[in-house]
Design a protein around this motif. Sequence first.
Motif, PDB file in Angstrom:
ATOM      1  N   GLY A 183      39.544 -46.059  17.322  1.00  0.00           N
ATOM      2  CA  GLY A 183      39.447 -45.149  17.771  1.00  0.00           C
ATOM      3  C   GLY A 183      38.757 -43.850  17.296  1.00  0.00           C
ATOM      4  N   TYR A 184      37.959 -42.710  17.826  1.00  0.00           N
ATOM      5  CA  TYR A 184      36.897 -41.694  17.270  1.00  0.00           C
ATOM      6  C   TYR A 184      37.412 -40.577  18.099  1.00  0.00           C
ATOM      7  CZ  TYR A 184      35.235 -45.580  14.507  1.00  0.00           C
ATOM      8  OH  TYR A 184      35.180 -46.765  13.736  1.00  0.00           O
ATOM      9  N   ILE A 185      37.834 -39.155  17.365  1.00  0.00           N
ATOM     10  CA  ILE A 185      37.817 -38.473  18.762  1.00  0.00           C
ATOM     11  C   ILE A 185      36.428 -37.164  18.359  1.00  0.00           C
ATOM     12  CG2 ILE A 185      38.956 -36.210  19.129  1.00  0.00           C
ATOM     13  CD1 ILE A 185      39.537 -38.499  20.330  1.00  0.00           C
ATOM     14  N   PHE A 186      35.720 -36.505  18.291  1.00  0.00           N
ATOM     15  CA  PHE A 186      34.526 -36.073  18.300  1.00  0.00           C
ATOM     16  C   PHE A 186      34.539 -34.774  18.764  1.00  0.00           C
ATOM     17  CE2 PHE A 186      32.953 -39.903  17.705  1.00  0.00           C
ATOM     18  CZ  PHE A 186      31.744 -40.194  16.895  1.00  0.00           C
ATOM     19  N   ASN A 187      34.111 -33.603  18.136  1.00  0.00           N
ATOM     20  CA  ASN A 187      34.043 -32.252  18.910  1.00  0.00           C
ATOM     21  C   ASN A 187      32.550 -32.301  20.073  1.00  0.00           C
ATOM     22  OD1 ASN A 187      32.010 -31.491  17.003  1.00  0.00           O
ATOM     23  ND2 ASN A 187      33.425 -29.820  16.030  1.00  0.00           N
ATOM     24  N   ARG A 188      32.302 -30.945  20.173  1.00  0.00           N
ATOM     25  CA  ARG A 188      31.400 -30.910  21.457  1.00  0.00           C
ATOM     26  C   ARG A 188      30.379 -31.078  20.533  1.00  0.00           C
ATOM     27  NH1 ARG A 188      31.976 -25.234  24.080  1.00  0.00           N
ATOM     28  NH2 ARG A 188      34.029 -25.522  23.988  1.00  0.00           N
ATOM     29  N   TRP A 189      30.068 -30.694  19.146  1.00  0.00           N
ATOM     30  CA  TRP A 189      28.742 -30.802  18.358  1.00  0.00           C
ATOM     31  C   TRP A 189      28.417 -31.685  17.705  1.00  0.00           C
ATOM     32  CZ3 TRP A 189      32.347 -26.647  18.319  1.00  0.00           C
ATOM     33  CH2 TRP A 189      31.899 -25.078  18.620  1.00  0.00           C
ATOM     34  N   GLY A 190      29.294 -33.200  18.053  1.00  0.00           N
ATOM     35  CA  GLY A 190      29.511 -33.989  17.098  1.00  0.00           C
ATOM     36  C   GLY A 190      30.538 -34.734  16.255  1.00  0.00           C
ATOM     37  N   GLN A 191      30.789 -33.803  15.781  1.00  0.00           N
ATOM     38  CA  GLN A 191      31.244 -34.193  14.575  1.00  0.00           C
ATOM     39  C   GLN A 191      32.893 -34.937  14.556  1.00  0.00           C
ATOM     40  OE1 GLN A 191      33.208 -29.971  13.236  1.00  0.00           O
ATOM     41  NE2 GLN A 191      33.585 -30.692  10.497  1.00  0.00           N
ATOM     42  N   MET A 192      32.774 -35.659  14.006  1.00  0.00           N
ATOM     43  CA  MET A 192      34.058 -36.283  14.046  1.00  0.00           C
ATOM     44  C   MET A 192      35.406 -35.805  13.338  1.00  0.00           C
ATOM     45  SD  MET A 192      34.967 -40.734  12.877  1.00  0.00           S
ATOM     46  CE  MET A 192      35.194 -40.315  11.293  1.00  0.00           C
ATOM     47  N   LEU A 193      36.520 -35.652  14.473  1.00  0.00           N
ATOM     48  CA  LEU A 193      37.549 -34.744  13.329  1.00  0.00           C
ATOM     49  C   LEU A 193      39.037 -35.882  13.206  1.00  0.00           C
ATOM     50  CD1 LEU A 193      37.206 -32.135  16.871  1.00  0.00           C
ATOM     51  CD2 LEU A 193      36.444 -33.194  14.063  1.00  0.00           C
ATOM     52  N   TYR A 194      38.359 -36.979  14.302  1.00  0.00           N
ATOM     53  CA  TYR A 194      39.874 -38.537  13.856  1.00  0.00           C
ATOM     54  C   TYR A 194      39.427 -39.431  14.525  1.00  0.00           C
ATOM     55  CZ  TYR A 194      44.770 -40.040  13.435  1.00  0.00           C
ATOM     56  OH  TYR A 194      46.106 -40.377  13.548  1.00  0.00           O
ATOM     57  N   HIS A 195      40.420 -40.718  13.682  1.00  0.00           N
ATOM     58  CA  HIS A 195      39.616 -41.782  13.726  1.00  0.00           C
ATOM     59  C   HIS A 195      40.822 -42.282  13.201  1.00  0.00           C
ATOM     60  CE1 HIS A 195      39.040 -46.051  11.364  1.00  0.00           C
ATOM     61  NE2 HIS A 195      38.489 -45.802  13.102  1.00  0.00           N
ATOM     62  N   GLY A 205      48.408 -42.123  16.820  1.00  0.00           N
ATOM     63  CA  GLY A 205      46.739 -41.343  17.332  1.00  0.00           C
ATOM     64  C   GLY A 205      46.569 -39.964  17.458  1.00  0.00           C
ATOM     65  N   TRP A 206      45.879 -38.916  18.012  1.00  0.00           N
ATOM     66  CA  TRP A 206      45.484 -37.578  17.167  1.00  0.00           C
ATOM     67  C   TRP A 206      46.138 -36.713  17.803  1.00  0.00           C
ATOM     68  CZ3 TRP A 206      41.583 -34.065  19.921  1.00  0.00           C
ATOM     69  CH2 TRP A 206      41.217 -33.255  19.483  1.00  0.00           C
ATOM     70  N   ASP A 207      46.539 -36.208  17.233  1.00  0.00           N
ATOM     71  CA  ASP A 207      47.774 -34.952  17.154  1.00  0.00           C
ATOM     72  C   ASP A 207      46.523 -33.355  17.251  1.00  0.00           C
ATOM     73  OD1 ASP A 207      46.594 -33.812  14.828  1.00  0.00           O
ATOM     74  OD2 ASP A 207      48.650 -33.855  13.723  1.00  0.00           O
ATOM     75  N   GLY A 208      45.499 -33.792  17.745  1.00  0.00           N
ATOM     76  CA  GLY A 208      45.507 -32.263  17.702  1.00  0.00           C
ATOM     77  C   GLY A 208      45.005 -31.454  16.498  1.00  0.00           C
ATOM     78  N   THR A 209      44.686 -31.733  15.461  1.00  0.00           N
ATOM     79  CA  THR A 209      44.286 -31.432  14.060  1.00  0.00           C
ATOM     80  C   THR A 209      43.481 -31.676  14.026  1.00  0.00           C
ATOM     81  OG1 THR A 209      45.449 -32.163  12.691  1.00  0.00           O
ATOM     82  CG2 THR A 209      47.035 -30.669  14.027  1.00  0.00           C
ATOM     83  N   TYR A 210      43.194 -30.863  12.576  1.00  0.00           N
ATOM     84  CA  TYR A 210      41.902 -31.614  12.420  1.00  0.00           C
ATOM     85  C   TYR A 210      41.951 -30.724  10.402  1.00  0.00           C
ATOM     86  CZ  TYR A 210      37.200 -31.746   9.853  1.00  0.00           C
ATOM     87  OH  TYR A 210      36.106 -32.071   9.315  1.00  0.00           O
ATOM     88  N   LYS A 211      42.194 -31.195   9.557  1.00  0.00           N
ATOM     89  CA  LYS A 211      42.617 -30.756   8.201  1.00  0.00           C
ATOM     90  C   LYS A 211      44.058 -30.536   7.663  1.00  0.00           C
ATOM     91  CE  LYS A 211      37.869 -30.795   6.425  1.00  0.00           C
ATOM     92  NZ  LYS A 211      36.835 -30.377   5.643  1.00  0.00           N
ATOM     93  N   GLY A 212      44.485 -30.623   8.922  1.00  0.00           N
ATOM     94  CA  GLY A 212      46.118 -30.215   8.937  1.00  0.00           C
ATOM     95  C   GLY A 212      45.953 -29.306   9.530  1.00  0.00           C
ATOM     96  N   LYS A 213      44.685 -28.156  10.887  1.00  0.00           N
ATOM     97  CA  LYS A 213      44.672 -26.945  11.554  1.00  0.00           C
ATOM     98  C   LYS A 213      44.632 -27.542  12.909  1.00  0.00           C
ATOM     99  CE  LYS A 213      43.650 -23.903   7.515  1.00  0.00           C
ATOM    100  NZ  LYS A 213      42.110 -23.053   7.528  1.00  0.00           N
ATOM    101  N   LEU A 223      35.367 -41.785  21.310  1.00  0.00           N
ATOM    102  CA  LEU A 223      34.492 -43.540  21.604  1.00  0.00           C
ATOM    103  C   LEU A 223      35.378 -44.461  21.247  1.00  0.00           C
ATOM    104  CD1 LEU A 223      32.064 -45.275  21.731  1.00  0.00           C
ATOM    105  CD2 LEU A 223      32.037 -44.522  19.454  1.00  0.00           C
ATOM    106  N   VAL A 224      35.730 -45.947  21.970  1.00  0.00           N
ATOM    107  CA  VAL A 224      37.352 -46.399  21.589  1.00  0.00           C
ATOM    108  C   VAL A 224      35.936 -47.566  21.488  1.00  0.00           C
ATOM    109  CG1 VAL A 224      38.791 -48.485  22.119  1.00  0.00           C
ATOM    110  CG2 VAL A 224      39.171 -45.558  22.256  1.00  0.00           C
TER     111      VAL A 224
END
Length: 256
Positions: A183-195, A205-213, A223-224
Motif C-alpha cells: 500500500g502507498y499513500i501520495f499527496n496531491r503532488w505525487g510525493q509518496m508519504l507512506y508505504h 497502516g498510515w497514521d496521517g504523518t510524514y517524517k513524524g509530523k 494505491l494498493v
Amino acid sequence: MKHYLFTFILAVWFGATANVAAQTDDEQPSINPSGESIDDEGKEETGQSFTGSAPKTVRFYANPQNVGGWNAYYEWRFYLTELNGTVHDTPYLIRYEEDTEYTFTQAGQHRVMCYAYFTQGTDTVFFTDEYWNEREPLSVTISESRLEMPNAFSPNDDDTNDYYNAKGLQQGNGPQSIVSFDGYIFNRWGQMLYHWTDCYTYKAGWDGTYKGKPVKQGVYFCLVKAKGADGRDYHIRTDVNLLRGYTEDTGVNSNE
C-alpha cells in the motif's frame, strides 16, 4: 481403531517386501493423524479439519502408538480441490517426517493424509490406501480473497479510524486470504508519504504523518497492489479523505 494389515510378495508402495505382523491389535503400531492451528480470531484449535483465511499455518501430528522396537516411516501427502471444484489427485507436496508444519496460501480445500509403515524384522504394518479409504482425510479450507480500502479516516486519537488500512479491520470483517500486499499513500503532488505491507494489522497502516509530523487535513491518494490466495490480483486506486476533526460520537468534522 481398526488396523489394516496387508501381505505383499513385493510391496508396491516403498518397494519393500512385507509380512503381516503376528501381534494382536493392542501390540501393533497405529497412527491417529490430527492437526493444530490458530484460528482467525487468534484462538488455538485442534482436530481433523480447519477453515480460515490465508496465510494459515497448521501443524500436523501422526500420533503413533505402540511403536517401541519398530522402525517407522512416514509420508504426508497434500492434495488440493480448487474453489471451482477441480480435484487434483496428484499431491502437490510430500513430506517425510513424523510431524510436519505447512503454511497454506492457496484458496480451496486441502486434503492431507499421513501414509505410514512400521517394520520389525520381517514383519511390516501398513497404513496406506486401504486405511484412508475408510477414513476422512485431514482438511484445511482456505477462503476466497477479499480486500477493500476505505476512502476516509480520522487520525485524532479517539481509538476509531486513527489508522488508514484495509476496510473492516476494527470491526472484525477485514481482508481475508491476502497473501501479498503493498500500500502507498501520495499527496496531491505525487510525493509518496507512506508505504506498508501488512493489511491485517490495523496499526501497520498510515497514521496521517510524514517524517513524524502530522500532515494537513485534506485529500490524499492511495494505491494498493495485492494478491489473493485464489489468484486474484488487486489494483486499487482511491482518494483518501483525512479528517482530523471528525469524531464518531458527533459525526461532525470540527475542522470544517
